[in-house]
Design a protein around this motif. Sequence first.
Motif, PDB file in Angstrom:
ATOM      1  N   ASP A 110       0.839  -1.202   0.000  1.00  0.00           N
ATOM      2  CA  ASP A 110       0.000   0.000   0.000  1.00  0.00           C
ATOM      3  C   ASP A 110       0.870   1.247   0.000  1.00  0.00           C
ATOM      4  OD1 ASP A 110      -2.681   1.300   0.246  1.00  0.00           O
ATOM      5  OD2 ASP A 110      -1.743   2.059   2.088  1.00  0.00           O
ATOM      6  N   GLU A 111       1.981   1.195   0.730  1.00  0.00           N
ATOM      7  CA  GLU A 111       2.895   2.337   0.784  1.00  0.00           C
ATOM      8  C   GLU A 111       3.426   2.670  -0.613  1.00  0.00           C
ATOM      9  OE1 GLU A 111       7.025   3.685   3.024  1.00  0.00           O
ATOM     10  OE2 GLU A 111       6.354   1.615   3.172  1.00  0.00           O
ATOM     11  N   LEU A 112       3.854   1.657  -1.379  1.00  0.00           N
ATOM     12  CA  LEU A 112       4.347   1.889  -2.724  1.00  0.00           C
ATOM     13  C   LEU A 112       3.214   2.360  -3.638  1.00  0.00           C
ATOM     14  CD1 LEU A 112       6.446   1.916  -4.932  1.00  0.00           C
ATOM     15  CD2 LEU A 112       6.120  -0.569  -5.188  1.00  0.00           C
ATOM     16  N   GLY A 113       2.043   1.752  -3.501  1.00  0.00           N
ATOM     17  CA  GLY A 113       0.895   2.179  -4.302  1.00  0.00           C
ATOM     18  C   GLY A 113       0.563   3.646  -4.084  1.00  0.00           C
ATOM     19  N   ALA A 114       0.612   4.084  -2.833  1.00  0.00           N
ATOM     20  CA  ALA A 114       0.335   5.490  -2.523  1.00  0.00           C
ATOM     21  C   ALA A 114       1.424   6.396  -3.095  1.00  0.00           C
ATOM     22  CB  ALA A 114       0.220   5.678  -1.013  1.00  0.00           C
ATOM     23  N   ARG A 167       0.890   9.321  -5.901  1.00  0.00           N
ATOM     24  CA  ARG A 167       1.309  10.726  -5.753  1.00  0.00           C
ATOM     25  C   ARG A 167       2.219  11.149  -6.912  1.00  0.00           C
ATOM     26  NH1 ARG A 167       1.487   8.894  -0.419  1.00  0.00           N
ATOM     27  NH2 ARG A 167       3.748   8.561  -0.500  1.00  0.00           N
ATOM     28  N   PHE A 168       3.116  10.259  -7.339  1.00  0.00           N
ATOM     29  CA  PHE A 168       3.989  10.564  -8.470  1.00  0.00           C
ATOM     30  C   PHE A 168       3.157  10.775  -9.739  1.00  0.00           C
ATOM     31  CE2 PHE A 168       6.807   8.997 -11.968  1.00  0.00           C
ATOM     32  CZ  PHE A 168       7.718  10.038 -11.932  1.00  0.00           C
ATOM     33  N   ASN A 169       2.181   9.884  -9.978  1.00  0.00           N
ATOM     34  CA  ASN A 169       1.306  10.037 -11.146  1.00  0.00           C
ATOM     35  C   ASN A 169       0.526  11.350 -11.071  1.00  0.00           C
ATOM     36  OD1 ASN A 169       2.130   7.652 -12.341  1.00  0.00           O
ATOM     37  ND2 ASN A 169       0.451   6.464 -11.489  1.00  0.00           N
ATOM     38  N   THR A 170       0.068  11.725  -9.890  1.00  0.00           N
ATOM     39  CA  THR A 170      -0.635  13.007  -9.725  1.00  0.00           C
ATOM     40  C   THR A 170       0.271  14.161 -10.129  1.00  0.00           C
ATOM     41  OG1 THR A 170      -2.038  12.125  -7.961  1.00  0.00           O
ATOM     42  CG2 THR A 170      -1.791  14.525  -8.056  1.00  0.00           C
ATOM     43  N   ASP A 171       1.525  14.120  -9.694  1.00  0.00           N
ATOM     44  CA  ASP A 171       2.485  15.162 -10.075  1.00  0.00           C
ATOM     45  C   ASP A 171       2.661  15.218 -11.591  1.00  0.00           C
ATOM     46  OD1 ASP A 171       2.862  15.765  -7.398  1.00  0.00           O
ATOM     47  OD2 ASP A 171       4.801  14.726  -7.247  1.00  0.00           O
ATOM     48  N   VAL A 217      11.918  10.668 -14.236  1.00  0.00           N
ATOM     49  CA  VAL A 217      12.139   9.281 -13.800  1.00  0.00           C
ATOM     50  C   VAL A 217      12.970   9.256 -12.527  1.00  0.00           C
ATOM     51  CG1 VAL A 217      13.239   7.072 -14.368  1.00  0.00           C
ATOM     52  CG2 VAL A 217      11.811   8.218 -16.054  1.00  0.00           C
ATOM     53  N   LYS A 218      13.920  10.154 -12.389  1.00  0.00           N
ATOM     54  CA  LYS A 218      14.721  10.199 -11.160  1.00  0.00           C
ATOM     55  C   LYS A 218      13.862  10.508  -9.938  1.00  0.00           C
ATOM     56  CE  LYS A 218      19.274  11.676 -12.698  1.00  0.00           C
ATOM     57  NZ  LYS A 218      20.133  12.879 -12.770  1.00  0.00           N
ATOM     58  N   ARG A 219      12.734  11.178 -10.120  1.00  0.00           N
ATOM     59  CA  ARG A 219      11.824  11.485  -9.013  1.00  0.00           C
ATOM     60  C   ARG A 219      10.885  10.327  -8.679  1.00  0.00           C
ATOM     61  NH1 ARG A 219       8.863  16.984 -10.457  1.00  0.00           N
ATOM     62  NH2 ARG A 219       7.728  16.315  -8.607  1.00  0.00           N
ATOM     63  N   CYS A 220      10.820   9.339  -9.542  1.00  0.00           N
ATOM     64  CA  CYS A 220       9.888   8.217  -9.377  1.00  0.00           C
ATOM     65  C   CYS A 220      10.287   7.362  -8.176  1.00  0.00           C
ATOM     66  CB  CYS A 220       9.915   7.359 -10.641  1.00  0.00           C
ATOM     67  SG  CYS A 220       8.777   5.960 -10.616  1.00  0.00           S
ATOM     68  N   PRO A 221       9.298   6.924  -7.389  1.00  0.00           N
ATOM     69  CA  PRO A 221       9.618   5.939  -6.347  1.00  0.00           C
ATOM     70  C   PRO A 221      10.129   4.657  -7.014  1.00  0.00           C
ATOM     71  CG  PRO A 221       7.351   6.738  -6.137  1.00  0.00           C
ATOM     72  CD  PRO A 221       7.881   7.266  -7.427  1.00  0.00           C
ATOM     73  N   ASN A 222      10.984   3.917  -6.325  1.00  0.00           N
ATOM     74  CA  ASN A 222      11.418   2.627  -6.865  1.00  0.00           C
ATOM     75  C   ASN A 222      10.162   1.792  -7.086  1.00  0.00           C
ATOM     76  OD1 ASN A 222      12.492   0.154  -7.495  1.00  0.00           O
ATOM     77  ND2 ASN A 222      13.851   0.047  -5.738  1.00  0.00           N
ATOM     78  N   PRO A 223       9.870   1.380  -8.339  1.00  0.00           N
ATOM     79  CA  PRO A 223       8.612   0.693  -8.605  1.00  0.00           C
ATOM     80  C   PRO A 223       8.568  -0.764  -8.151  1.00  0.00           C
ATOM     81  CG  PRO A 223       9.897   0.914 -10.609  1.00  0.00           C
ATOM     82  CD  PRO A 223      10.643   1.644  -9.540  1.00  0.00           C
ATOM     83  N   MET A 224       9.673  -1.278  -7.657  1.00  0.00           N
ATOM     84  CA  MET A 224       9.737  -2.681  -7.241  1.00  0.00           C
ATOM     85  C   MET A 224      10.300  -2.769  -5.825  1.00  0.00           C
ATOM     86  SD  MET A 224       8.627  -4.425  -9.783  1.00  0.00           S
ATOM     87  CE  MET A 224       8.227  -4.066 -11.489  1.00  0.00           C
ATOM     88  N   PRO A 225      10.054  -3.886  -5.145  1.00  0.00           N
ATOM     89  CA  PRO A 225      10.573  -4.035  -3.782  1.00  0.00           C
ATOM     90  C   PRO A 225      12.105  -4.038  -3.721  1.00  0.00           C
ATOM     91  CG  PRO A 225       8.944  -5.740  -4.260  1.00  0.00           C
ATOM     92  CD  PRO A 225       9.193  -5.000  -5.535  1.00  0.00           C
TER      93      PRO A 225
END
Length: 145
Positions: free
Chosen positions: A21-25, A29-33, A94-102
Amino acid sequence: MRVMVMVKATEDSEAGVMPTDELGAAMGRFNTDLIEAGIMLSGDGLKPSAQGKRIAFDGAERRVLDGPFAETRELVAGYWIWEVRDMDEAVEWVKRCPNPMPGPSEIEIRPFYTLADFEDAMTPQTRAIHEKNAETIAADDGTNA
């Protein structure tokens, strides 16, 4: 410049491991930006390749291959379509993107071709076909899906 931003698959994504859920959130937020900046045109996650198919072409022959596909690191787990000024802007986002994987992961950015890129290879008749198709897609209100 329109680019495809591809989240490369990992063993976890190919196993169907869902994000926390933390990564999904964080991704939300990144997609909203991206949307608020007018950059994101579309984007989605893709199910594991075990649920996919490939069609192999050899001349007139067509062969259907069932997933899963080998070489996980060459597969795509998700994508965005962005409209950016240039490749540098895409890299900065892309540098601002959360790591999309664990764990360790990669994101690849590839620019799209435009009709102008094929100017020397197309007759006016072929160009007209592609321009009409682009107009039809742009005018589609979703009823042709």
